[in-house]
Design an enzyme around this catalytic site. Structure first.
Site, PDB file in Angstrom:
ATOM      1  N   VAL A  28       0.828  -1.207   0.000  1.00  0.00           N
ATOM      2  CA  VAL A  28       0.000   0.000   0.000  1.00  0.00           C
ATOM      3  C   VAL A  28       0.864   1.258   0.000  1.00  0.00           C
ATOM      4  O   VAL A  28       0.609   2.203  -0.752  1.00  0.00           O
ATOM      5  CB  VAL A  28      -0.955  -0.005   1.214  1.00  0.00           C
ATOM      6  CG1 VAL A  28      -1.714   1.314   1.297  1.00  0.00           C
ATOM      7  CG2 VAL A  28      -1.938  -1.162   1.117  1.00  0.00           C
ATOM      8  N   SER A 144       6.752   9.010   7.110  1.00  0.00           N
ATOM      9  CA  SER A 144       5.663   8.967   8.092  1.00  0.00           C
ATOM     10  C   SER A 144       4.400   9.581   7.516  1.00  0.00           C
ATOM     11  O   SER A 144       4.450  10.546   6.757  1.00  0.00           O
ATOM     12  CB  SER A 144       6.048   9.700   9.369  1.00  0.00           C
ATOM     13  OG  SER A 144       4.985   9.665  10.305  1.00  0.00           O
ATOM     14  N   GLY A 145       3.284   9.017   7.908  1.00  0.00           N
ATOM     15  CA  GLY A 145       1.994   9.533   7.472  1.00  0.00           C
ATOM     16  C   GLY A 145       1.016   8.443   7.090  1.00  0.00           C
ATOM     17  O   GLY A 145      -0.134   8.715   6.771  1.00  0.00           O
ATOM     18  N   GLY A 146       1.515   7.182   7.120  1.00  0.00           N
ATOM     19  CA  GLY A 146       0.631   6.089   6.757  1.00  0.00           C
ATOM     20  C   GLY A 146       0.278   6.124   5.288  1.00  0.00           C
ATOM     21  O   GLY A 146       0.870   6.865   4.491  1.00  0.00           O
ATOM     22  N   LYS A 198      13.419   8.692  12.261  1.00  0.00           N
ATOM     23  CA  LYS A 198      12.115   8.042  12.110  1.00  0.00           C
ATOM     24  C   LYS A 198      11.853   7.077  13.265  1.00  0.00           C
ATOM     25  O   LYS A 198      10.716   6.958  13.742  1.00  0.00           O
ATOM     26  CB  LYS A 198      12.068   7.280  10.774  1.00  0.00           C
ATOM     27  CG  LYS A 198      10.763   6.497  10.531  1.00  0.00           C
ATOM     28  CD  LYS A 198       9.522   7.379  10.646  1.00  0.00           C
ATOM     29  CE  LYS A 198       8.288   6.772  10.004  1.00  0.00           C
ATOM     30  NZ  LYS A 198       7.907   5.448  10.494  1.00  0.00           N
ATOM     31  N   HIS A 201      10.837   9.195  16.145  1.00  0.00           N
ATOM     32  CA  HIS A 201       9.465   9.646  15.821  1.00  0.00           C
ATOM     33  C   HIS A 201       8.465   8.575  16.223  1.00  0.00           C
ATOM     34  O   HIS A 201       7.449   8.858  16.872  1.00  0.00           O
ATOM     35  CB  HIS A 201       9.380   9.938  14.325  1.00  0.00           C
ATOM     36  CG  HIS A 201       7.976  10.031  13.780  1.00  0.00           C
ATOM     37  ND1 HIS A 201       7.178   8.920  13.569  1.00  0.00           N
ATOM     38  CD2 HIS A 201       7.233  11.102  13.388  1.00  0.00           C
ATOM     39  CE1 HIS A 201       6.016   9.301  13.087  1.00  0.00           C
ATOM     40  NE2 HIS A 201       6.019  10.617  12.964  1.00  0.00           N
ATOM     41  N   ASN A 202       8.736   7.329  15.852  1.00  0.00           N
ATOM     42  CA  ASN A 202       7.809   6.247  16.186  1.00  0.00           C
ATOM     43  C   ASN A 202       7.754   6.001  17.681  1.00  0.00           C
ATOM     44  O   ASN A 202       6.698   5.647  18.227  1.00  0.00           O
ATOM     45  CB  ASN A 202       8.219   4.970  15.451  1.00  0.00           C
ATOM     46  CG  ASN A 202       7.859   5.012  13.976  1.00  0.00           C
ATOM     47  OD1 ASN A 202       7.605   6.079  13.424  1.00  0.00           O
ATOM     48  ND2 ASN A 202       7.860   3.864  13.330  1.00  0.00           N
ATOM     49  N   GLU A 205       5.542   8.507  19.052  1.00  0.00           N
ATOM     50  CA  GLU A 205       4.188   8.092  18.653  1.00  0.00           C
ATOM     51  C   GLU A 205       3.635   7.040  19.623  1.00  0.00           C
ATOM     52  O   GLU A 205       2.475   7.120  20.048  1.00  0.00           O
ATOM     53  CB  GLU A 205       4.237   7.544  17.233  1.00  0.00           C
ATOM     54  CG  GLU A 205       2.932   7.017  16.671  1.00  0.00           C
ATOM     55  CD  GLU A 205       3.133   6.401  15.304  1.00  0.00           C
ATOM     56  OE1 GLU A 205       2.646   5.277  15.079  1.00  0.00           O
ATOM     57  OE2 GLU A 205       3.797   7.038  14.450  1.00  0.00           O
ATOM     58  N   HIS A 483      33.724   1.065  44.034  1.00  0.00           N
ATOM     59  CA  HIS A 483      33.551   1.851  42.813  1.00  0.00           C
ATOM     60  C   HIS A 483      33.904   3.326  42.992  1.00  0.00           C
ATOM     61  O   HIS A 483      33.870   4.064  42.018  1.00  0.00           O
ATOM     62  CB  HIS A 483      32.111   1.724  42.311  1.00  0.00           C
ATOM     63  CG  HIS A 483      31.754   0.339  41.872  1.00  0.00           C
ATOM     64  ND1 HIS A 483      32.501  -0.372  40.960  1.00  0.00           N
ATOM     65  CD2 HIS A 483      30.724  -0.481  42.217  1.00  0.00           C
ATOM     66  CE1 HIS A 483      31.949  -1.555  40.762  1.00  0.00           C
ATOM     67  NE2 HIS A 483      30.871  -1.639  41.513  1.00  0.00           N
TER      68      HIS A 483
END
Length: 571
Positions: A28, A144-146, A198, A201-202, A205, A483
């Site tokens: 798609v 991005s944007g589907g 990206k 970005h995800n 999201e 440490h």
């Protein structure tokens, strides 16, 4: 069969005309990007391994356009103008490597290969090195944007050689989403920077969607609101400071009625959220870079928990919470809300503030991760420009990106320590913090999980503290692993022998020349001495003073102990 399929229409490509872009992969997203490119005046040639898929596209959506198709790689490549521009829209991982391996024998040096899928950025770095060495130009481009964005204008995040971007820029500018701030595309940086941005970005999201879901859950369970009423709230919020694509579609999803049951469709959707892995990649990389992103981490965890439906059903019959009104011996939780409509209105207002506050917190975390990656991987990211190209086309487009862009304008990621303290952001954080605190309190009292809201608040609360209890942790680390630690009252690095091992009863500390454990070779005291101190020793610490020694981070803190730690030189 070797052929180039051409549409028999009046606006068909002229015989022999070479295509500006070759696109491989007719899912798609691939189909819609091809349509977008063709609609904007560029000639496109497409190829798909499944011949029937190519025929279906050319006879269907692409019918009447200038798009052409080929049925073998040689013919496909021969249809492209030089330097050839080949866009791969195939599944991330091995399929990308397979297509590259198949196509490069037919390409020439300086030809451009673009990976437009959701590839993991280390894979993009590897491919960039390999293809550059072979004479090709490789661009890893986040999209991005589907499917709607791909067709009508996505947000594009191309990374790779500046020369390759210059060759692609006219086409990318034409097909990208447009806002008042310009086309939603820019040259992100070198190597795998486009796919890195990206990925983050995800991750943002993921956090955004989880925050919205938790806000919905509080309205549903604490206030007893039904889906249509909650939809109205989100629709109202979309007209204010929360205006965004995700808030807009949330109202639409909540308002949609199932034709079979005549009930809100959301009420019959199984409560199991799937994920493709980009959120998990973001969390993993943040751990490697030592950059906290708790909201995104919580969102990834919440999706994983949602997938355990059968376990949760069994646990719901065993574990008790406030909703059980004290059954099983637990003390009942007094209700925080009365039947007064004013209480409901106040909580809804608090929810609006809470969601806005948490979104700012989540974006601050994501931007901090981009800044850390930019420094570590030498990407040279422009955070203001990234905020600009996220304003349109992409899933996380929101009104909030305007003040974020303003905050980072004129700064590199390292100059502005954190988005939270920007002059135009801090006042809104302070003003909305009380709302988030109140909502988390209500959710906790009702037994409603709110991991992302809580994480967003905890991130801000932690970041704003002048002092944290890490002093105790460092003392514990020095106790069991030598440490070392620093002090507030004097310069230097110190070590203490915390437990007496014979001799004087006084246990003291002193400056130490010991280097903090940093090699990742094991835990425990690395002191060369044995447990018995020389008789003349008056202190339990026999290390020589070295006031100028810096407290070195150990391997765990640097992330280098993890085998998967990623450094620029490793690519």
């Amino acid at each position: 069969m070797t052929e180039t399929a051409t549409r028999q229409t009046s606006d068909v490509t002229r015989p022999g005309q070479e295509a500006d872009l070759g696109l491989v992969g007719l899912g798609v997203m691939g189909e819609n990007l091809a349509m977008n490119v063709a609609r904007n005046g560029f000639q496109v040639s497409v190829y798909n391994r499944t011949e029937a898929k190519t025929h279906a596209f050319l006879d269907g959506a692409a019918a009447g356009t200038t798009i052409t198709g080929a049925f073998d790689i040689a013919t496909f490549v021969a249809s492209l103008a030089r330097p050839r521009r080949v866009l791969l829209m195939v599944k991330a991982g091995a399929p990308v490597d397979a297509v590259i391996e198949e196509i490069i024998p037919f390409l020439d040096p300086a030809d451009i290969i673009i990976d437009g899928g959701n590839s993991f950025f280390p894979d993009t770095e590897r491919r960039s090195k390999e293809l550059t060495a072979a004479g090709f130009q490789f661009v890893g481009m986040g999209v991005s944007g589907g499917e709607e964005g791909a067709l009508w204008g996505p947000s594009l995040m191309p990374g790779g050689p500046a020369g390759a971007y210059a060759a692609l820029e006219p086409m990318l500018v034409a097909i990208a989403a447009k806002t008042e701030a310009g086309p939603c595309v820019t040259h992100i940086g070198s190597g795998g920077s486009g796919h890195y941005v990206k990925m983050v970005h995800n991750g943002i999201e993921y956090g955004d969607m989880q925050l919205i879901a938790e806000t919905y859950d509080v309205m549903r369970r604490a206030l007893g609101m039904k889906a249509p009423e909650i939809a109205d709230v989100f629709e109202r919020w979309n007209g204010g400071k929360l205006a965004s694509f995700l808030i807009e579609i949330t109202a639409s999803v909540l308002d949609f009625v199932d034709a079979e049951t005549d009930q809100p469709l959301v009420d019959v959707i199984a409560d199991q959220a799937e994920q493709k892995g980009t959120g998990r990649w973001t969390s993993q990389n943040a751990l490697e870079l030592g950059t906290p992103i708790p909201t995104i981490d919580a969102a990834v965890m919440a999706r994983s928990m949602s997938s355990r439906k059968a376990e949760r059903v069994r646990a719901s019959a065993i574990l008790r919470g406030p909703e059980h009104d004290g059954a099983g011996g637990a003390e009942a939780t007094p209700p925080l809300l009365s039947s007064d409509p004013a209480d409901k209105g106040r909580l809804i207002d608090a929810l609006e503030d809470a969601l806005y506050f948490a979104k700012v917190s989540s974006y601050a975390q994501g931007m901090a991760l981009l800044a850390a990656a930019s420094e570590t991987y030498e990407y040279g990211l422009d955070l203001a420009e990234i905020a600009r190209i996220w304003k349109g086309g992409c899933i996380i487009r929101a009104a909030l990106l305007d003040p974020i862009r303003e905050a980072f304008s004129g700064y590199s990621g390292a100059t502005l320590d954190n988005l939270l303290i920007a002059e135009n952001i801090a006042p809104t954080v302070n003003a909305s913090m009380a709302g988030c605190r109140a909502v988390v309190q209500v959710a906790r009292a009702h037994g409603i999980p709110c991991p992302a809201l809580s994480a967003s608040l905890d991130y801000v609360d932690t970041y704003r503290q002048e002092r944290l209890p890490a002093n105790l942790i460092q003392g514990q680390r020095d106790f069991f692993g030598a440490h070392t630690y620093k002090r507030l009252d004097k310069e230097g690095t110190f070590h203490t022998v915390w437990a007496p091992v014979g001799g004087p009863e006084t246990v003291a500390s002193a400056p130490s020349s010991r280097q903090a454990w940093a090699g990742g070779e094991g835990e425990g005291d690395r002191s060369p001495r044995g447990g018995i101190l020389p008789d003349e020793t008056k202190m339990r610490d026999v290390m020589e003073p070295d006031a100028g020694a810096a407290l070195q981070p150990d391997a765990e803190e640097r992330g280098s102990k993890t085998p998967g730690a990623i450094k620029k030189q490793d690519f």
